[in-house]
Design a protein around this motif. Structure first.
Motif, PDB file in Angstrom:
ATOM      1  N   LEU A 158       0.936  -1.272  -0.012  1.00 60.44           N
ATOM      2  CA  LEU A 158       0.065   0.093   0.036  1.00 60.44           C
ATOM      3  C   LEU A 158       0.976   1.333  -0.064  1.00 60.44           C
ATOM      4  N   ILE A 159       1.991   1.225   0.681  1.00 64.47           N
ATOM      5  CA  ILE A 159       2.750   2.515   0.896  1.00 64.47           C
ATOM      6  C   ILE A 159       3.438   2.722  -0.576  1.00 64.47           C
ATOM      7  N   VAL A 160       4.035   1.936  -1.295  1.00 62.90           N
ATOM      8  CA  VAL A 160       4.601   2.018  -2.513  1.00 62.90           C
ATOM      9  C   VAL A 160       3.516   2.513  -3.685  1.00 62.90           C
ATOM     10  N   SER A 161       2.479   1.656  -3.753  1.00 63.07           N
ATOM     11  CA  SER A 161       1.472   1.987  -4.641  1.00 63.07           C
ATOM     12  C   SER A 161       0.778   3.479  -4.464  1.00 63.07           C
ATOM     13  N   SER A 162       0.644   3.632  -3.296  1.00 59.34           N
ATOM     14  CA  SER A 162       0.203   4.994  -3.083  1.00 59.34           C
ATOM     15  C   SER A 162       0.871   6.064  -3.853  1.00 59.34           C
ATOM     16  N   PHE A 163       2.023   6.148  -4.138  1.00 52.28           N
ATOM     17  CA  PHE A 163       2.580   7.245  -4.906  1.00 52.28           C
ATOM     18  C   PHE A 163       2.003   7.237  -6.346  1.00 52.28           C
ATOM     19  N   VAL A 164       1.292   6.106  -6.858  1.00 52.96           N
ATOM     20  CA  VAL A 164       1.054   6.100  -8.379  1.00 52.96           C
ATOM     21  C   VAL A 164      -0.161   7.072  -8.123  1.00 52.96           C
ATOM     22  N   ASN A 165      -1.108   7.027  -7.197  1.00 59.05           N
ATOM     23  CA  ASN A 165      -2.181   8.004  -7.369  1.00 59.05           C
ATOM     24  C   ASN A 165      -1.807   9.292  -6.894  1.00 59.05           C
ATOM     25  N   ILE A 166      -0.748   9.604  -6.065  1.00 61.45           N
ATOM     26  CA  ILE A 166      -0.108  10.971  -5.653  1.00 61.45           C
ATOM     27  C   ILE A 166       0.099  11.637  -7.103  1.00 61.45           C
ATOM     28  N   ILE A 167       0.900  10.947  -7.694  1.00 65.86           N
ATOM     29  CA  ILE A 167       1.390  11.504  -8.765  1.00 65.86           C
ATOM     30  C   ILE A 167       0.770  11.715 -10.084  1.00 65.86           C
ATOM     31  N   LEU A 168      -0.475  10.729 -10.328  1.00 69.25           N
ATOM     32  CA  LEU A 168      -1.477  10.966 -11.050  1.00 69.25           C
ATOM     33  C   LEU A 168      -2.293  12.253 -10.903  1.00 69.25           C
ATOM     34  N   GLY A 169      -2.718  12.267  -9.859  1.00 68.98           N
ATOM     35  CA  GLY A 169      -3.612  13.177  -9.145  1.00 68.98           C
ATOM     36  C   GLY A 169      -2.777  14.661  -9.128  1.00 68.98           C
ATOM     37  N   TYR A 170      -1.732  14.853  -8.338  1.00 69.24           N
ATOM     38  CA  TYR A 170      -1.254  16.010  -8.186  1.00 69.24           C
ATOM     39  C   TYR A 170      -0.487  16.809  -9.267  1.00 69.24           C
ATOM     40  N   SER A 343      -8.764  15.331  -6.023  1.00 70.33           N
ATOM     41  CA  SER A 343      -9.369  14.237  -5.421  1.00 70.33           C
ATOM     42  C   SER A 343      -8.695  12.637  -5.302  1.00 70.33           C
ATOM     43  N   ILE A 344      -7.989  12.452  -6.677  1.00 68.63           N
ATOM     44  CA  ILE A 344      -7.540  11.230  -6.794  1.00 68.63           C
ATOM     45  C   ILE A 344      -6.114  11.353  -5.896  1.00 68.63           C
ATOM     46  N   GLY A 345      -5.418  12.516  -6.015  1.00 68.91           N
ATOM     47  CA  GLY A 345      -4.057  12.668  -5.595  1.00 68.91           C
ATOM     48  C   GLY A 345      -4.305  12.261  -3.925  1.00 68.91           C
ATOM     49  N   LEU A 346      -5.371  13.038  -3.420  1.00 68.42           N
ATOM     50  CA  LEU A 346      -5.792  12.968  -2.127  1.00 68.42           C
ATOM     51  C   LEU A 346      -5.788  11.459  -1.600  1.00 68.42           C
ATOM     52  N   GLN A 347      -6.570  11.003  -2.559  1.00 68.36           N
ATOM     53  CA  GLN A 347      -6.734   9.421  -2.408  1.00 68.36           C
ATOM     54  C   GLN A 347      -5.509   8.711  -2.132  1.00 68.36           C
ATOM     55  N   GLY A 348      -4.608   9.128  -2.924  1.00 68.19           N
ATOM     56  CA  GLY A 348      -3.283   8.253  -2.701  1.00 68.19           C
ATOM     57  C   GLY A 348      -2.479   8.942  -1.279  1.00 68.19           C
ATOM     58  N   VAL A 349      -2.777   9.878  -1.056  1.00 66.66           N
ATOM     59  CA  VAL A 349      -2.231  10.389   0.320  1.00 66.66           C
ATOM     60  C   VAL A 349      -2.901   9.294   1.351  1.00 66.66           C
ATOM     61  N   GLY A 350      -4.172   9.274   1.249  1.00 70.62           N
ATOM     62  CA  GLY A 350      -4.991   8.484   2.129  1.00 70.62           C
ATOM     63  C   GLY A 350      -4.555   6.870   2.119  1.00 70.62           C
ATOM     64  N   MET A 351      -4.333   6.602   1.030  1.00 71.22           N
ATOM     65  CA  MET A 351      -3.456   5.207   0.795  1.00 71.22           C
ATOM     66  C   MET A 351      -2.327   5.196   1.511  1.00 71.22           C
ATOM     67  N   LEU A 352      -1.595   6.155   1.495  1.00 71.49           N
ATOM     68  CA  LEU A 352      -0.024   6.145   2.038  1.00 71.49           C
ATOM     69  C   LEU A 352      -0.391   5.935   3.645  1.00 71.49           C
TER      70      LEU A 352
END
Length: 548
Positions: A158-170, A343-352
């Motif tokens: 979860l920690i590593v894959s969260s950065f995919v959403n963070i990058i795609l979002g922000y 929202s997707i970027g923040l979802q990645g932060v939440g996943m982290l």
């Protein structure tokens, strides 16, 4: 010659053929036509209007109960297969609820700003099954050690894959991708966000028909028919029939349990029907606050990380469809591209954060809670924000939360039959902004809807209990990504619909509904965007433009 000249007559004037009469307007003789409406007008409270505090508290508690069903279902399905006992299941449910409360509060404040609950996601099931299968053949001193090892691996993934959403979002890449959407794409995506979860409806209800079916019938009758008897009954039953029906059927299930109706039935029936088979009340701690790395140091494995990346992409796609439905059912306009990105970027932060706190799965926008907006006709953002208080409170005080978590799952399945159907129907309403008489549009819609259901069903039918789907190459990481992506109806609908809509006679922008859609893709394209999606407390003045 002269006689001929004297009797010469001029040629008759050419006859003018009258133009054909216009065909009669048969539509006028069959009833009125309805003009497209960007906002629903039958809502009692929209996104920024609020009911009274007593009503808001009860409505927020309803959102907590609806979200609790999915949380318990995921924990009940996964934790025993990982080797966990009832105490481990109680701790997992507490962590899931705690993170759901935190992420929901973040999304409603600085994310999508829509009244969406961020709940546990089924998109992570296949990566979890892969992790479980990899540890099945290893030797552990106890089943609990195998469970803890699996949780540590989930944390790292979860920690590593969260950065995919963070990058795609922000980076705004996700928002730029949604600019390719049109109403023709949004219709199948939102429809399949609801219809794609059909297995959590009547198939789950059928595990205990004597409880689930009365719940479904009672909910429909009380919430739709009995409310019309009296104006006061209309107000109460339209908004709170769900809680009343749960209380009645739950009591009925407890009576059947105590009377011995399930003493001589199959173990699976006991698990589904009895009110004392969750064992959460006896195993949950009185007070426990989830904390970072509660299962130990995270474990990072490349194969599992790639599988979780696929799940992160799927949860982003499903959240996007759910956000469109939430906007429609809360009286807001369609979310613009920059709002979807943040929202997707923040979802990645939440996943982290979920990976740090040891959550079992990541979160996504809860489809069933969006359906509850349509059921109660109340799309207030404040109600959802209040519900986060219930999630956090009951995740810390475990015994109280375990009491409500012991509600039999077929009761929740009956609720989902209604709520998921409302979300699916909400997706259909987006067709009003495009030409629904265009054969080109009918083709795109039909293919996207059918393949969105058919392809994931093929993957589900060919995925055994070990989680290895039909894509089986020598590269395990590649298999995990594709098997996860194509097992999601909403994700398949996005892929198929976007490709067809932008390559098949794409120049017909009017038929596609692009003139209506385009203003909502820009922060300044519609004057209502600022009203619905701006940050609270004038945070816009202090935030970098990338996050606006």
């Amino acid at each position: 010659m002269g006689e001929t000249e004297n009797h010469h007559h001029p040629p008759p004037p050419p006859q003018v053929v009258p133009p054909p009469s216009a065909p009669p307007n048969l539509g006028l003789s069959r009833g009125p036509t309805w003009t497209p409406a960007e906002q629903l007008h039958q809502l009692q409270y929209c996104i920024h209007s609020n009911p009274s505090w007593p009503q808001a508290l009860l409505l927020a508690f309803q959102h907590y109960i609806v979200n609790l069903g999915t949380t318990v279902l995921i924990a009940t399905t996964i934790v025993p297969r990982m080797g966990g006992d009832h105490g481990d299941k109680a701790r997992v449910i507490q962590a899931l609820l705690f993170m759901s409360g935190i992420n929901t509060l973040l999304q409603t404040l600085i994310g999508s700003r829509l009244p969406t609950v961020m709940g546990a996601s089924f998109a992570y099931t296949l990566p979890l099954l892969s992790i479980i299968n990899d540890y099945t053949d290893e030797a552990f001193t106890s089943e609990h050690d195998r469970f803890v090892r699996g949780m540590r691996t989930i944390q790292g993934s979860l920690i590593v894959s969260s950065f995919v959403n963070i990058i795609l979002g922000y980076s705004r890449a996700w928002g730029e991708m949604t600019r390719l959407f049109s109403p023709i794409v949004v219709v199948p995506v939102v429809c399949l966000v609801g219809l794609g979860l059909f297995a959590r409806g009547f198939p789950l209800l059928g595990n205990c028909v004597e409880i689930g079916l009365p719940m479904l019938i009672l909910l429909v009758i009380s919430q739709q028919y009995l409310k019309r008897i009296h104006p006061r009954a209309h107000l109460i039953l339209e908004r709170f029939a769900l809680l009343l029906c749960i209380g009645i059927i739950w009591a009925f299930a407890a009576i059947l349990t105590v009377s011995g109706a399930y003493n001589n039935v199959k173990p699976a029936t006991k698990q589904s029907c009895r009110t004392d088979r969750s064992y959460l009340m006896s195993s949950a701690p009185w007070i426990k606050i989830p904390y970072p790395f509660q299962w130990g140091t995270p474990i990072f494995r490349a194969t599992h990380v790639f599988g979780m990346i696929g799940a992160a992409l799927v949860s982003s796609a499903e959240s996007t469809g759910t956000f469109f439905a939430a906007a429609r059912l809360s009286g807001a306009t369609a979310p613009p591209a920059h709002v979807l990105s943040r929202s997707i970027g923040l979802q990645g932060v939440g996943m982290l954060i979920e990976g740090l706190f040891g959550s079992l799965v990541g979160t996504t926008a809860s489809v069933e809670n969006v359906g509850l907006l349509g059921l109660t006709h109340i799309g207030s953002r404040r109600v959802v924000q209040i519900s986060t208080g219930f999630m956090i409170f009951f995740s810390i005080f475990g015994k109280f939360g375990a009491f409500f978590a012991s509600i039999p799952l077929p009761i929740f399945a009956a609720i989902y039959c209604v709520l998921l159907g409302i979300v699916a129907a909400t997706g259909i309403t987006f067709i009003q902004f495009a030409n629904n008489n265009s054969m080109r549009n009918i083709y795109v819609l039909g293919v996207s809807l059918f393949l969105g259901l058919s392809i994931p069903q093929y993957f589900a039918m060919n995925t055994p209990l070990d989680g290895h789907g039909p894509v089986r190459t020598d590269a395990g990481w590649f298999n995990n990504i594709l098997n996860t992506i194509f097992s999601s109806p909403a994700t398949v609908a996005i892929i198929v619909g976007t490709v067809l809509d932008n390559t098949l006679e794409a120049k017909h922008v009017d038929d596609r509904g692009v003139p209506w859609w385009k203003p909502f893709q820009h922060s300044k394209g519609d004057v209502r965007t600022e009203e619905f999606y701006s940050y609270p407390l004038r945070l816009n003045e202090y935030m970098p433009t990338r996050f606006l």
